[in-house]
Design an enzyme around this catalytic site. Structure first.
Site, PDB file in Angstrom:
ATOM      1  NE  ARG A 136     -50.290 -27.368  80.337  1.00  0.00           N
ATOM      2  CZ  ARG A 136     -50.556 -26.404  81.231  1.00  0.00           C
ATOM      3  NH1 ARG A 136     -50.075 -25.178  81.045  1.00  0.00           N
ATOM      4  NH2 ARG A 136     -51.280 -26.649  82.287  1.00  0.00           N
ATOM      5  CD  GLN A 160     -54.231 -25.791  93.683  1.00  0.00           C
ATOM      6  OE1 GLN A 160     -53.289 -25.015  93.732  1.00  0.00           O
ATOM      7  NE2 GLN A 160     -54.229 -26.933  94.331  1.00  0.00           N
ATOM      8  CG  ASN A 161     -55.754 -30.259  88.431  1.00  0.00           C
ATOM      9  OD1 ASN A 161     -54.825 -29.644  88.971  1.00  0.00           O
ATOM     10  ND2 ASN A 161     -56.022 -31.518  88.690  1.00  0.00           N
ATOM     11  CG  HIS A 179     -55.270 -21.894  89.387  1.00  0.00           C
ATOM     12  ND1 HIS A 179     -54.334 -22.711  89.989  1.00  0.00           N
ATOM     13  CD2 HIS A 179     -55.466 -20.864  90.248  1.00  0.00           C
ATOM     14  CE1 HIS A 179     -53.994 -22.193  91.168  1.00  0.00           C
ATOM     15  NE2 HIS A 179     -54.672 -21.084  91.350  1.00  0.00           N
ATOM     16  CB  CYS A 231     -61.214 -11.457  73.350  1.00  0.00           C
ATOM     17  SG  CYS A 231     -60.446  -9.904  72.829  1.00  0.00           S
ATOM     18  CB  CYS A 259     -62.135  -6.097  69.817  1.00  0.00           C
ATOM     19  SG  CYS A 259     -61.086  -7.221  70.747  1.00  0.00           S
ATOM     20  N   GLY A 269     -53.110 -34.327  95.851  1.00  0.00           N
ATOM     21  CA  GLY A 269     -52.190 -34.079  94.745  1.00  0.00           C
ATOM     22  C   GLY A 269     -51.852 -32.628  94.494  1.00  0.00           C
ATOM     23  N   PRO A 309     -47.881 -38.465  97.539  1.00  0.00           N
ATOM     24  CG  PRO A 309     -47.030 -39.013  95.420  1.00  0.00           C
ATOM     25  CD  PRO A 309     -48.143 -38.279  96.101  1.00  0.00           C
TER      26      PRO A 309
HETATM   27  C1  BJW Z   1     -49.228 -36.678  93.313  1.00  0.00           C
HETATM   28  C2  BJW Z   1     -49.070 -37.743  92.400  1.00  0.00           C
HETATM   29  C3  BJW Z   1     -49.990 -38.801  92.491  1.00  0.00           C
HETATM   30  C4  BJW Z   1     -47.524 -36.298  92.009  1.00  0.00           C
HETATM   31  N1  BJW Z   1     -50.971 -38.736  93.423  1.00  0.00           N
HETATM   32  N2  BJW Z   1     -50.192 -36.655  94.220  1.00  0.00           N
HETATM   33  C5  BJW Z   1     -48.393 -15.113  98.944  1.00  0.00           C
HETATM   34  C6  BJW Z   1     -47.095 -15.481  99.199  1.00  0.00           C
HETATM   35  C7  BJW Z   1     -46.198 -15.680  98.149  1.00  0.00           C
HETATM   36  C8  BJW Z   1     -46.577 -15.514  96.831  1.00  0.00           C
HETATM   37  C9  BJW Z   1     -47.863 -15.142  96.583  1.00  0.00           C
HETATM   38  C10 BJW Z   1     -48.760 -14.945  97.622  1.00  0.00           C
HETATM   39  N3  BJW Z   1     -49.950 -14.616  97.086  1.00  0.00           N
HETATM   40  C11 BJW Z   1     -49.825 -14.612  95.737  1.00  0.00           C
HETATM   41  C12 BJW Z   1     -48.567 -14.925  95.405  1.00  0.00           C
HETATM   42  C13 BJW Z   1     -48.014 -15.024  94.038  1.00  0.00           C
HETATM   43  C14 BJW Z   1     -48.417 -16.275  93.310  1.00  0.00           C
HETATM   44  C15 BJW Z   1     -47.896 -17.480  94.073  1.00  0.00           C
HETATM   45  O1  BJW Z   1     -48.594 -18.148  94.793  1.00  0.00           O
HETATM   46  N4  BJW Z   1     -46.634 -17.817  93.860  1.00  0.00           N
HETATM   47  C16 BJW Z   1     -46.026 -18.989  94.496  1.00  0.00           C
HETATM   48  C17 BJW Z   1     -45.205 -19.743  93.470  1.00  0.00           C
HETATM   49  C18 BJW Z   1     -45.249 -18.567  95.698  1.00  0.00           C
HETATM   50  N5  BJW Z   1     -49.864 -16.342  93.121  1.00  0.00           N
HETATM   51  C19 BJW Z   1     -50.453 -15.719  92.120  1.00  0.00           C
HETATM   52  O2  BJW Z   1     -49.818 -15.038  91.341  1.00  0.00           O
HETATM   53  C20 BJW Z   1     -51.950 -15.843  92.002  1.00  0.00           C
HETATM   54  N6  BJW Z   1     -52.523 -14.554  91.815  1.00  0.00           N
HETATM   55  C21 BJW Z   1     -52.596 -13.652  92.777  1.00  0.00           C
HETATM   56  O3  BJW Z   1     -52.276 -13.896  93.902  1.00  0.00           O
HETATM   57  O4  BJW Z   1     -53.085 -12.463  92.370  1.00  0.00           O
HETATM   58  C22 BJW Z   1     -53.171 -11.398  93.311  1.00  0.00           C
HETATM   59  C23 BJW Z   1     -53.828 -10.208  92.651  1.00  0.00           C
HETATM   60  C24 BJW Z   1     -54.569  -9.348  93.437  1.00  0.00           C
HETATM   61  C25 BJW Z   1     -55.157  -8.259  92.847  1.00  0.00           C
HETATM   62  C26 BJW Z   1     -55.032  -8.017  91.484  1.00  0.00           C
HETATM   63  C27 BJW Z   1     -54.298  -8.862  90.708  1.00  0.00           C
HETATM   64  C28 BJW Z   1     -53.684  -9.976  91.288  1.00  0.00           C
HETATM   65  C29 BJW Z   1     -52.336 -16.637  90.767  1.00  0.00           C
HETATM   66  C30 BJW Z   1     -51.883 -18.031  90.802  1.00  0.00           C
HETATM   67  C31 BJW Z   1     -52.197 -18.715  89.481  1.00  0.00           C
HETATM   68  C32 BJW Z   1     -51.551 -20.073  89.368  1.00  0.00           C
HETATM   69  N7  BJW Z   1     -51.598 -20.505  88.035  1.00  0.00           N
HETATM   70  C33 BJW Z   1     -51.041 -21.799  87.678  1.00  0.00           C
HETATM   71  C34 BJW Z   1     -51.006 -21.906  86.141  1.00  0.00           C
HETATM   72  C35 BJW Z   1     -52.397 -22.171  85.592  1.00  0.00           C
HETATM   73  C36 BJW Z   1     -52.384 -22.282  84.113  1.00  0.00           C
HETATM   74  C37 BJW Z   1     -51.597 -23.455  83.621  1.00  0.00           C
HETATM   75  O5  BJW Z   1     -51.842 -24.605  84.024  1.00  0.00           O
HETATM   76  O6  BJW Z   1     -50.735 -23.227  82.795  1.00  0.00           O
HETATM   77  O7  BJW Z   1     -51.803 -22.859  88.247  1.00  0.00           O
HETATM   78  S1  BJW Z   1     -49.427 -22.077  88.392  1.00  0.00           S
HETATM   79  C38 BJW Z   1     -49.624 -23.789  88.702  1.00  0.00           C
HETATM   80  O8  BJW Z   1     -49.586 -24.037  90.116  1.00  0.00           O
HETATM   81  C39 BJW Z   1     -51.051 -24.120  88.240  1.00  0.00           C
HETATM   82  C40 BJW Z   1     -51.519 -25.009  89.330  1.00  0.00           C
HETATM   83  O9  BJW Z   1     -52.930 -25.035  89.368  1.00  0.00           O
HETATM   84  C41 BJW Z   1     -50.892 -24.415  90.563  1.00  0.00           C
HETATM   85  C42 BJW Z   1     -50.806 -25.320  91.727  1.00  0.00           C
HETATM   86  O10 BJW Z   1     -49.964 -26.405  91.455  1.00  0.00           O
HETATM   87  P1  BJW Z   1     -50.331 -27.853  91.980  1.00  0.00           P
HETATM   88  O11 BJW Z   1     -51.629 -28.272  91.422  1.00  0.00           O
HETATM   89  O12 BJW Z   1     -50.175 -27.920  93.437  1.00  0.00           O
HETATM   90  O13 BJW Z   1     -49.239 -28.741  91.226  1.00  0.00           O
HETATM   91  P2  BJW Z   1     -47.697 -28.951  91.546  1.00  0.00           P
HETATM   92  O14 BJW Z   1     -47.075 -29.352  90.278  1.00  0.00           O
HETATM   93  O15 BJW Z   1     -47.122 -27.820  92.278  1.00  0.00           O
HETATM   94  O16 BJW Z   1     -47.673 -30.165  92.559  1.00  0.00           O
HETATM   95  C43 BJW Z   1     -48.077 -31.453  92.158  1.00  0.00           C
HETATM   96  C44 BJW Z   1     -48.260 -32.284  93.406  1.00  0.00           C
HETATM   97  O17 BJW Z   1     -48.764 -33.550  93.014  1.00  0.00           O
HETATM   98  C45 BJW Z   1     -46.955 -32.559  94.172  1.00  0.00           C
HETATM   99  O18 BJW Z   1     -47.179 -32.310  95.541  1.00  0.00           O
HETATM  100  C46 BJW Z   1     -46.706 -34.040  93.924  1.00  0.00           C
HETATM  101  O19 BJW Z   1     -46.072 -34.656  95.008  1.00  0.00           O
HETATM  102  C47 BJW Z   1     -48.097 -34.539  93.768  1.00  0.00           C
HETATM  103  N8  BJW Z   1     -48.242 -35.806  93.036  1.00  0.00           N
HETATM  104  N9  BJW Z   1     -48.012 -37.476  91.608  1.00  0.00           N
HETATM  105  C48 BJW Z   1     -51.042 -37.671  94.264  1.00  0.00           C
HETATM  106  N10 BJW Z   1     -49.938 -39.855  91.670  1.00  0.00           N
HETATM  107 ZN    ZN Z   2     -62.264  -9.044  71.640  1.00  0.00          ZN
END
Ligand code: BJW
Ligand code: ZN
Length: 277
Positions: free
Chosen positions: A91, A122-123, A140, A148, A178, A215, A242
């Protein structure tokens, strides 16, 4: 107060013709022109037109049989570090070969027109920065900042990702202090968001008059709750997407269309006859 939202035609419409774009609702133009504190909140959709797949898109090539949501977890990295590190390096290479698109550029331009501006993303890519945006709040993490997994010291990653094996696997490097594994500098499911970035994002949402969501599916918490914070603070909320999202019910206005078309049009119509500040 909720105002009726309207739609812009998407480019997926077979009759789509950019020369006949629907003008932006004048109320949106008016609200943006008068705004003093604007937050732009972006998700994967803003980079889609740069060729970076969104998180919920089906993966392709080597990764087509893997689900992104299953790879982006601490458990996946624990179970199979070479698989997960290889995926992130793949990626990182894709991002390095991509270019910012008109949506990234429009956001960088918009920042020059408002007195106070914050960009929260979030990207994990750096396309906003490469389009000229400054002080981007990365909720994120970032692909180019691995660290590490044990002592959290940053790891200076080579600019060009190494070639992976045929199956895409690459063993993660080891920490020179480490000896523990180096991990991607991103926030996985179940992990806490970086404190400073989260506080900065919350503060910006609490004090803005316009919150522009671009987005994002608005499904992942706590990032998606920024919209509610802005709504509670009385901000006008505008969404560019969209497709329907988890935040549809919280939006004052929704512009249904690809960000790379809608945002440049929005910026052009809002500040058509205004000098850049
Ligand atoms: C267009 C387009 C065009 C297409 N123009 N638009 C409450 C309720 C339920 C669950 C939870 C909650 N609180 C926490 C959770 C759990 C979890 C969560 O939210 N789960 C859900 C799935 C329900 N959250 C977490 O685990 C978070 N941590 C946490 O809460 O910790 C608590 C804690 C407390 C104390 C100690 C320890 C912990 C962490 C969340 C981390 C998210 N990480 C990721 C991966 C990042 C690394 C990687 O990239 O590999 O982040 S997941 C993924 O989703 C990534 C993104 O940033 C994130 C958001 O996604 P995004 O950007 O919205 O993308 P898509 O793909 O979902 O949508 C794309 C959009 O684009 C669509 O709408 C299309 O229509 C649109 N689109 N073309 C404009 N041309
Ligand atoms: Zn280390």
């Amino acid at each position: 107060m909720k105002v009726l939202s309207r739609s812009v035609r998407t480019r997926y419409d077979p009759d789509w013709n950019p020369l006949q774009m629907t003008p932006i609702d004048p109320r949106i133009v008016q609200v943006l022109r008068a705004a003093t504190r604007v937050v732009v909140f972006t998700g994967a959709g803003v980079s889609a037109e740069s060729g970076i797949p969104t998180f919920r898109d089906k993966q392709t090539g080597l990764w087509e049989k893997f689900d992104a949501a299953e790879l982006a977890t601490p458990y996946a990295f624990e179970r199979d570090p070479a698989l997960v590190w290889g995926w992130y390096e793949w990626r990182r290479a894709a991002v390095q070969n991509a270019k910012p698109n008109p949506a990234h550029h429009a956001i960088a331009t918009l920042a020059n027109h408002v007195p106070q501006f914050a960009l929260v993303t979030q990207n994990v890519d750096d396309l906003h920065e490469r389009a000229g945006s400054r002080d981007v709040v990365h909720l994120h993490g970032e692909l180019c900042r691995p660290h590490c997994e044990n002592c959290r010291r940053p790891y200076a990653i080579p600019e060009i990702p190494p070639q992976s094996s045929q199956a895409g696997r690459i063993n993660p490097p080891r920490c020179e202090f480490c000896g523990a594994k180096i991990r991607p500098g991103v926030v996985w499911f179940g992990e806490r968001l970086p404190e400073q970035q989260w506080l900065a994002a919350r503060d910006a949402a609490k004090h803005c008059d316009v919150f522009l969501c671009v987005g994002t599916s608005s499904l992942v918490q706590p990032a998606a709750s920024l919209t509610d914070i802005a709504v509670n603070a009385g901000a006008t909320t505008i969404q560019v997407n969209p497709n329907p999202t988890g935040a549809d019910g919280s939006m004052t206005f929704t512009l249904r269309g690809p960000a790379g078309t809608v945002l440049p049009q929005l910026v052009a119509e809002t500040w058509a006859a205004v000098n850049v500040r």
